[in-house]
Design a protein around this motif. Structure first.
Motif, PDB file in Angstrom:
ATOM      1  N   ALA A  98      25.352  29.349   6.326  1.00 51.75           N
ATOM      2  CA  ALA A  98      24.791  29.976   5.124  1.00 51.75           C
ATOM      3  C   ALA A  98      23.280  30.158   5.249  1.00 51.75           C
ATOM      4  N   GLY A  99      22.638  29.212   5.925  1.00 47.05           N
ATOM      5  CA  GLY A  99      21.182  29.193   5.957  1.00 47.05           C
ATOM      6  C   GLY A  99      20.641  28.664   4.641  1.00 47.05           C
ATOM      7  N   THR A 100      19.477  28.038   4.672  1.00 47.23           N
ATOM      8  CA  THR A 100      18.845  27.570   3.443  1.00 47.23           C
ATOM      9  C   THR A 100      17.383  27.991   3.425  1.00 47.23           C
ATOM     10  N   THR A 101      16.844  28.154   2.224  1.00 47.90           N
ATOM     11  CA  THR A 101      15.414  28.430   2.047  1.00 47.90           C
ATOM     12  C   THR A 101      14.793  27.248   1.315  1.00 47.90           C
ATOM     13  N   VAL A 102      13.612  26.865   1.750  1.00 49.32           N
ATOM     14  CA  VAL A 102      12.895  25.749   1.132  1.00 49.32           C
ATOM     15  C   VAL A 102      12.067  26.277  -0.037  1.00 49.32           C
ATOM     16  N   HIS A 103      12.175  25.605  -1.174  1.00 51.58           N
ATOM     17  CA  HIS A 103      11.424  25.973  -2.372  1.00 51.58           C
ATOM     18  C   HIS A 103      10.495  24.829  -2.760  1.00 51.58           C
ATOM     19  N   GLU A 104       9.279  25.160  -3.190  1.00 52.80           N
ATOM     20  CA  GLU A 104       8.343  24.147  -3.651  1.00 52.80           C
ATOM     21  C   GLU A 104       8.220  24.204  -5.170  1.00 52.80           C
ATOM     22  N   PRO A 105       7.908  23.068  -5.815  1.00 48.86           N
ATOM     23  CA  PRO A 105       7.771  23.060  -7.272  1.00 48.86           C
ATOM     24  C   PRO A 105       6.488  23.769  -7.709  1.00 48.86           C
ATOM     25  N   MET A 106       6.613  24.580  -8.746  1.00 48.70           N
ATOM     26  CA  MET A 106       5.472  25.299  -9.318  1.00 48.70           C
ATOM     27  C   MET A 106       5.264  24.838 -10.762  1.00 48.70           C
ATOM     28  N   HIS A 107       3.996  24.704 -11.138  1.00 47.38           N
ATOM     29  CA  HIS A 107       3.655  24.290 -12.497  1.00 47.38           C
ATOM     30  C   HIS A 107       3.093  25.467 -13.286  1.00 47.38           C
TER      31      HIS A 107
ATOM     32  N   MET B 163       0.872  -1.171   0.000  1.00 47.03           N
ATOM     33  CA  MET B 163       0.000   0.000   0.000  1.00 47.03           C
ATOM     34  C   MET B 163       0.910   1.223   0.000  1.00 47.03           C
ATOM     35  N   PHE B 164       0.324   2.396  -0.152  1.00 43.96           N
ATOM     36  CA  PHE B 164       1.121   3.621  -0.152  1.00 43.96           C
ATOM     37  C   PHE B 164       0.543   4.615   0.841  1.00 43.96           C
ATOM     38  N   ARG B 165       1.444   5.372   1.455  1.00 44.20           N
ATOM     39  CA  ARG B 165       0.987   6.509   2.258  1.00 44.20           C
ATOM     40  C   ARG B 165       0.518   7.609   1.310  1.00 44.20           C
ATOM     41  N   GLU B 166       0.001   8.665   1.883  1.00 44.48           N
ATOM     42  CA  GLU B 166      -0.455   9.793   1.072  1.00 44.48           C
ATOM     43  C   GLU B 166       0.709  10.389   0.280  1.00 44.48           C
ATOM     44  N   THR B 167       0.446  10.712  -0.983  1.00 42.48           N
ATOM     45  CA  THR B 167       1.470  11.322  -1.832  1.00 42.48           C
ATOM     46  C   THR B 167       1.757  12.743  -1.361  1.00 42.48           C
ATOM     47  N   THR B 168       3.042  13.075  -1.237  1.00 39.60           N
ATOM     48  CA  THR B 168       3.434  14.407  -0.789  1.00 39.60           C
ATOM     49  C   THR B 168       4.347  15.052  -1.839  1.00 39.60           C
ATOM     50  N   THR B 169       4.516  16.356  -1.718  1.00 40.48           N
ATOM     51  CA  THR B 169       5.322  17.109  -2.673  1.00 40.48           C
ATOM     52  C   THR B 169       6.794  17.092  -2.271  1.00 40.48           C
ATOM     53  N   ILE B 170       7.666  16.972  -3.263  1.00 44.36           N
ATOM     54  CA  ILE B 170       9.109  17.027  -3.021  1.00 44.36           C
ATOM     55  C   ILE B 170       9.574  18.474  -3.174  1.00 44.36           C
ATOM     56  N   CYS B 171      10.054  19.043  -2.105  1.00 41.39           N
ATOM     57  CA  CYS B 171      10.624  20.392  -2.149  1.00 41.39           C
ATOM     58  C   CYS B 171      12.144  20.304  -2.310  1.00 41.39           C
ATOM     59  N   VAL B 172      12.781  21.439  -2.453  1.00 39.61           N
ATOM     60  CA  VAL B 172      14.238  21.509  -2.505  1.00 39.61           C
ATOM     61  C   VAL B 172      14.691  22.653  -1.607  1.00 39.61           C
ATOM     62  N   GLU B 173      15.984  22.659  -1.301  1.00 45.81           N
ATOM     63  CA  GLU B 173      16.567  23.765  -0.537  1.00 45.81           C
ATOM     64  C   GLU B 173      17.647  24.449  -1.377  1.00 45.81           C
TER      65      GLU B 173
ATOM     66  N   LEU C 266      -9.842  31.711 -21.343  1.00 43.89           N
ATOM     67  CA  LEU C 266      -8.494  31.146 -21.263  1.00 43.89           C
ATOM     68  C   LEU C 266      -7.773  31.746 -20.060  1.00 43.89           C
ATOM     69  N   ILE C 267      -7.271  30.883 -19.185  1.00 47.27           N
ATOM     70  CA  ILE C 267      -6.575  31.330 -17.977  1.00 47.27           C
ATOM     71  C   ILE C 267      -5.172  30.726 -17.959  1.00 47.27           C
ATOM     72  N   ASP C 268      -4.163  31.571 -17.892  1.00 48.08           N
ATOM     73  CA  ASP C 268      -2.779  31.133 -17.715  1.00 48.08           C
ATOM     74  C   ASP C 268      -2.312  31.556 -16.324  1.00 48.08           C
ATOM     75  N   GLY C 269      -1.294  30.888 -15.830  1.00 49.01           N
ATOM     76  CA  GLY C 269      -0.758  31.273 -14.530  1.00 49.01           C
ATOM     77  C   GLY C 269       0.150  30.212 -13.967  1.00 49.01           C
ATOM     78  N   GLU C 270       0.285  30.203 -12.652  1.00 43.62           N
ATOM     79  CA  GLU C 270       1.122  29.245 -11.939  1.00 43.62           C
ATOM     80  C   GLU C 270       0.312  28.615 -10.818  1.00 43.62           C
ATOM     81  N   ILE C 271       0.678  27.382 -10.487  1.00 47.74           N
ATOM     82  CA  ILE C 271      -0.007  26.681  -9.408  1.00 47.74           C
ATOM     83  C   ILE C 271       1.000  25.765  -8.718  1.00 47.74           C
ATOM     84  N   PRO C 272       0.975  25.667  -7.385  1.00 46.86           N
ATOM     85  CA  PRO C 272       1.878  24.732  -6.705  1.00 46.86           C
ATOM     86  C   PRO C 272       1.621  23.300  -7.153  1.00 46.86           C
TER      87      PRO C 272
END
Length: 662
Positions: A545-554, A414-424, A590-596
């Motif tokens: 240095a510190g890091t910032t977390v970034h999420e993927p945008m479509h 079985m699988f756990r809930e699908t989550t988003t992969i972020c980056v730093e 027609l709608i263009d834009g970005e979405i997480p």
């Protein structure tokens, strides 16, 4: 040659028709019936979609064509990516009914960026709703304006459609062709504008062949894979307008592994496209820098099937047995400058695989074999929590992994809930150093590192500020490899990208022994010292240095009925989408834009209800963006160098000031 398309455009059916027309098969298989040549997996036949790339071959005149049928579903884009490096040309299939779709745009954009010569085949002209003129407009507006229709389609939407190629006597065609070709070649432009000496059709045809092979223009054919209309013309285009493979069979061996599978006895089989040289049975081959293997058997694709041969040469695709350590993407022999590039976005989702208690032992072995065939599932083992995670492109891929584990390995999961992969990404510059012999460093090693931010998309670069000869190569390699391993999990547990890591300090204890006795590792540095110390230095530099977390945008492109805009817009805002100013055309908005990326699946689920089933959504990964608010974190799956004392206990079972063998 690759056949590429959005899912359900009919490329596997087209492959069947090409094999039939070339005399390779006596009967055309059906995707719906699961009887096609290239969809050989039970799961492919069951679902009616291509999951793995497959190779077949046929001959057109005196041209041998190795055809690679690729998946069209975006969840399996990694299969397409591995094929791109080995193509001489491509056929992009577009449905005459659905037209240009999301994946069609992604594929064509990549083919153009790579300069891959590409023909366009508008399929399904026999289907109700087929509209050739509309599709041509969409191809010109959304894919490329450098197209030339090679004939006229008739009987659209009927059981007897036809494709009539244009010829020298069609003035409209020759005029359009001349103008298109003149756009790309100044010498031809001058000849074309010379009123005293008109350009002949033969000259037009020669220039078309030259520019098509250089990927400057893209001929368009219409037809039906089901009825066979237009397929003969397409086959002529393949042999005449796509470039023949180059390469010297007597030259140095150079090839690329683009697919790996397991045989009936579990043996590893490597699919290799040969660019130069010849590989023979019993040859010893080098790959991946210092790996080596002996070829025990070879098969070569020939007229529809793979046949055992003693050798495979430049221009051919072969199956190699005996290379036990080979991996997808490996270069065999001399490297090519275009290999090992990333063409599509990385997976942006992940999930934890949960087996039945009885299958825990078998799960890792099964997933390891799946990772051989698809390295981008990125197996992530968490020994602390006894969990294994896999990376995903989408929910369909998750279902396929589940079914494959059950059907091929007998492992139920079985699988756990699908989550988003972020980056730093590093927020600034940070440096750290641990000196050998000084507290609190318990290792016989000195390592100093500085982490600097780098431009987006640049990846991770390792460089030296110490003299190259100041450290034995084995220790330097250990540091470099460990830096990359450690950066797979940053301060918040996500992979750290787009940075430069500079080695600023180094030192080691030379090999020593007691009174000419055997080597004493308590007095001499080893690779383990550098592998143990480097993670501590990396995370210390990252902390500074510190890091910032970034999420993927479509990228988001929506076509909805204009009267549903009032209900769709608030929903997009709730999903944290950023729509741009909408445009209205007739009754369509027609709608263009970005979405997480995290919101895409929910939008797909709710859109039909919000738009009476008429909404059309296109989404594709575009970039990473800093997370607003509290950054999400991911549990670490390593020995956690962020917590020094626990790390030292786990790594070497030694603490500051005490050294023990472990």
């Amino acid at each position: 040659m690759g056949i590429l398309a959005h899912v359900d455009a009919g490329k596997t059916s087209l492959t069947e028709r090409l094999l039939y027309a070339a005399g390779v098969i006596d009967e055309i298989g059906s995707v719906d019936d699961g009887s096609t040549q290239t969809d050989s997996l039970a799961l492919e036949r069951e679902r009616g979609i291509t999951i793995k790339s497959a190779v077949v071959s046929f001959v057109v005149g005196d041209v041998a064509v190795n055809l690679i049928d690729t998946p069209g579903h975006p969840d399996f884009i990694a299969e397409v990516e591995r094929v791109l490096d080995v193509l001489d040309g491509a056929v992009l299939v577009v449905s005459a009914v659905e037209g240009v779709q999301a994946q069609t745009r992604v594929l064509m954009r990549t083919l153009r960026r790579l300069g891959t010569p590409t023909l366009v085949f508008v399929n399904k002209i026999d289907r109700s709703g087929a509209d050739g003129e509309r599709v041509l407009r969409e191809v010109s507006e959304r894919l490329t304006s450098s197209i030339i229709p090679m004939g006229a389609a008739g009987g659209l939407g009927t059981r007897g459609p036809a494709f009539t190629p244009f010829g020298a006597d069609d003035a409209g065609f020759t005029a359009r062709l001349g103008e298109l070709l003149a756009d790309h070649d100044d010498a031809f432009l001058a000849a074309y504008l010379d009123d005293e000496k008109p350009v002949s059709f033969e000259r037009l045809r020669e220039e078309l062949e030259a520019q098509a092979r250089r990927a400057l223009v893209h001929p368009v054919y219409f037809g039906s894979a089901i009825t066979g209309a237009g397929v003969d013309a397409l086959m002529s285009g393949i042999s005449e307008l796509l470039p023949a493979a180059e390469g010297d069979a007597g030259g140095p061996v150079s090839g690329t592994v683009f697919k790996v599978e397991r045989g009936p006895a579990g043996e590893k089989i490597a699919y290799v496209r040969m660019f130069s040289g010849t590989i023979r049975v019993r040859d010893r081959l080098r790959f991946r820098q210092d790996e080596e293997g002996k070829v025990t058997a070879i098969s070569v694709f020939d007229r529809g099937s793979s046949l055992r041969r003693q050798a495979v040469s430049a221009g051919q695709i072969g199956l190699l047995w005996g290379l036990g350590e080979v991996r997808i993407g490996d270069t065999i022999g001399v490297p090519r400058p275009t290999s090992a590039r990333r063409y599509f976005a990385p997976p942006t989702l992940e999930t934890v695989v949960v087996p039945r208690p009885a299958d825990k032992g078998a799960l890792h072995a099964a997933l390891a074999q799946l990772a051989e065939q698809d390295p981008l599932i990125n197996l992530r083992q968490d020994d602390v929590r006894q969990e294994i995670s896999v990376s995903l492109y989408g929910e369909v891929q998750k279902e396929v992994i589940q079914a494959t584990l059950a059907n091929d390995y007998g492992v139920r999961v079985m699988f756990r809930e699908t989550t988003t992969i972020c980056v730093e990404r590093p927020a600034g510059t940070g440096a750290a150093v641990e000196i050998m012999g000084k507290e609190p460093n318990p290792f016989l090693a000195t390592v100093g590192l500085r982490v600097d931010p780098a431009p987006a998309g640049s990846g991770v670069r390792f460089r030296l500020e110490v003299e190259l000869g100041s450290l034995p190569f084995a220790f330097l390699k250990a540091i470099q490899e460990t830096v990359h391993e450690t950066l797979s999990q940053g301060l918040y547990g996500w992979q750290v990208i787009d940075c430069t890591v500079t080695m600023t300090h180094s030192g080691y204890a030379p090999r020593q022994s007691h009174a000419h006795a055997t080597f004493d590792k308590s007095m001499s540095s080893t690779g383990a010292d550098f592998r143990g110390l480097t993670p501590l230095v990396v995370v210390d530099a990252l902390k500074r240095a510190g890091t910032t977390v970034h999420e993927p945008m479509h990228r988001l492109s929506l076509e909805i009925p204009a009267d549903t805009f009032g209900s769709v817009l608030p929903f997009l805002v709730r999903l944290r989408a950023v729509p741009r100013t909408p445009a209205t055309r007739d009754a369509t908005c027609l709608i263009d834009g970005e979405i997480p990326a995290a919101s895409v699946h929910e939008l797909e689920q709710w859109l039909p209800g919000l738009t009476r089933g008429e909404g059309v959504l296109e989404c594709a990964f575009d970039h990473y963006e800093p997370v607003r608010g509290t950054p999400p974190s991911r549990p670490r799956s390593d020995h956690d160098p962020l917590h020094r004392e626990e790390y030292l206990l786990r790594v070497q079972r030694r603490v500051t000031g005490r050294r023990e063998d472990g």
